[in-house]
Design a protein around this motif. Structure first.
Motif, PDB file in Angstrom:
ATOM      1  N   GLN A  40       0.275 -15.476 -47.329  1.00  0.00           N
ATOM      2  CA  GLN A  40       0.421 -14.036 -47.498  1.00  0.00           C
ATOM      3  C   GLN A  40      -0.887 -13.269 -47.542  1.00  0.00           C
ATOM      4  O   GLN A  40      -0.913 -12.053 -47.478  1.00  0.00           O
ATOM      5  N   GLY A  41      -2.006 -13.952 -47.667  1.00  0.00           N
ATOM      6  CA  GLY A  41      -3.278 -13.245 -47.742  1.00  0.00           C
ATOM      7  C   GLY A  41      -3.504 -12.695 -49.138  1.00  0.00           C
ATOM      8  O   GLY A  41      -2.893 -13.131 -50.119  1.00  0.00           O
ATOM      9  N   GLY A  42      -4.360 -11.697 -49.247  1.00  0.00           N
ATOM     10  CA  GLY A  42      -4.667 -11.150 -50.566  1.00  0.00           C
ATOM     11  C   GLY A  42      -5.608 -12.052 -51.335  1.00  0.00           C
ATOM     12  O   GLY A  42      -6.108 -13.055 -50.831  1.00  0.00           O
ATOM     13  N   GLU A  43      -5.841 -11.715 -52.585  1.00  0.00           N
ATOM     14  CA  GLU A  43      -6.838 -12.414 -53.391  1.00  0.00           C
ATOM     15  C   GLU A  43      -6.520 -13.893 -53.589  1.00  0.00           C
ATOM     16  O   GLU A  43      -7.415 -14.716 -53.704  1.00  0.00           O
ATOM     17  N   LYS A  44      -5.237 -14.245 -53.652  1.00  0.00           N
ATOM     18  CA  LYS A  44      -4.862 -15.634 -53.929  1.00  0.00           C
ATOM     19  C   LYS A  44      -4.672 -16.460 -52.664  1.00  0.00           C
ATOM     20  O   LYS A  44      -4.398 -17.650 -52.732  1.00  0.00           O
ATOM     21  N   GLY A  45      -4.788 -15.828 -51.516  1.00  0.00           N
ATOM     22  CA  GLY A  45      -4.613 -16.564 -50.270  1.00  0.00           C
ATOM     23  C   GLY A  45      -5.792 -17.477 -49.988  1.00  0.00           C
ATOM     24  O   GLY A  45      -6.932 -17.184 -50.333  1.00  0.00           O
ATOM     25  N   HIS A  46      -5.503 -18.626 -49.357  1.00  0.00           N
ATOM     26  CA  HIS A  46      -6.562 -19.585 -49.022  1.00  0.00           C
ATOM     27  C   HIS A  46      -6.148 -20.336 -47.766  1.00  0.00           C
ATOM     28  O   HIS A  46      -5.199 -21.126 -47.785  1.00  0.00           O
TER      29      HIS A  46
END
Length: 212
Positions: free
Chosen positions: A17-23
């Motif tokens: 999903q992306g965003g700060e927690k995406g890896h």
């Protein structure tokens, strides 16, 4: 840019999903245009994105990507030969329909190819197989118009029209239908009788690209 947004949508459909927690890791070769695309996708998708590329001149280290490209090209050839053999229409590389053909070839692999574990990619992601009804790419079908607003289509008129089946949408249960007025989405379709499923004139009249 359509390509950047489209790749981001693909990643989201895969559960990234992306965003700060995406890896995620994005691996490409070192060709400048592809590397620039990779960086643009990483910036747009956001989150932690690690770029990777093989050493120059060592394409074998990028085997999965090379194999995916080769497989997609083979699927495209099969779909092209199928349309031409069934309808008598000669599909040119510059036709709007060709862009949809390449899109569907890639989706066939990512939805229906069975791996060594006996599962398709979509089963691994969602825990269940894709059960959306499918037709042959380029086949002519009846599609039902989507009502817009409270009134929608005049109730005295038929809601069913003929169009060319171009695959599924990525994140919904809708079908992609090609017409002379443009490409649209439809929730309900019906197949024609076998002898009526291929119409050279309807196929040739399809207008509209994925970007449009």
């Amino acid at each position: 840019d359509l390509l950047v947004r489209d790749i981001s949508d693909v990643l989201k459909s895969l559960g990234h999903q992306g965003g700060e927690k995406g890896h995620i890791k994005l691996k490409t070769d070192g060709e400048k245009a592809i590397a620039a695309l990779r960086e643009s996708v990483a910036k747009f998708h956001a989150g932690r994105v690690v770029p990777e590329q093989p050493p120059g001149g060592h394409h074998q280290t990028n085997g999965q990507v090379e194999e995916a490209g080769n497989t997609t090209r083979e699927y495209c050839r099969v779909l092209k030969l199928q349309i031409e053999g069934c309808s008598g229409y000669t599909l040119e590389t510059t036709a709007d329909l060709t862009q949809w053909l390449i899109r569907w070839a890639a989706m066939l692999i990512s939805r229906y190819s069975v791996g060594r574990d006996g599962l398709t990619p979509i089963e691994r992601r969602r825990g269940r197989p894709c059960r959306l009804p499918t037709c042959i790419f380029g086949e002519c079908v009846w599609y039902r118009l989507i009502r817009v607003g409270e009134n929608g289509v005049d109730k005295f008129d038929s809601e069913w029209r003929k169009g060319v089946w171009l695959g599924h949408t990525r994140n919904s249960n809708e079908h992609v239908i090609g017409t002379a007025e443009g490409v649209l989405r439809a929730y309900s379709i019906k197949r024609l009788d076998p002898e009526e499923r291929w119409n050279k004139d309807l196929i040739a009249a399809v207008r509209g690209t994925p970007q449009q």
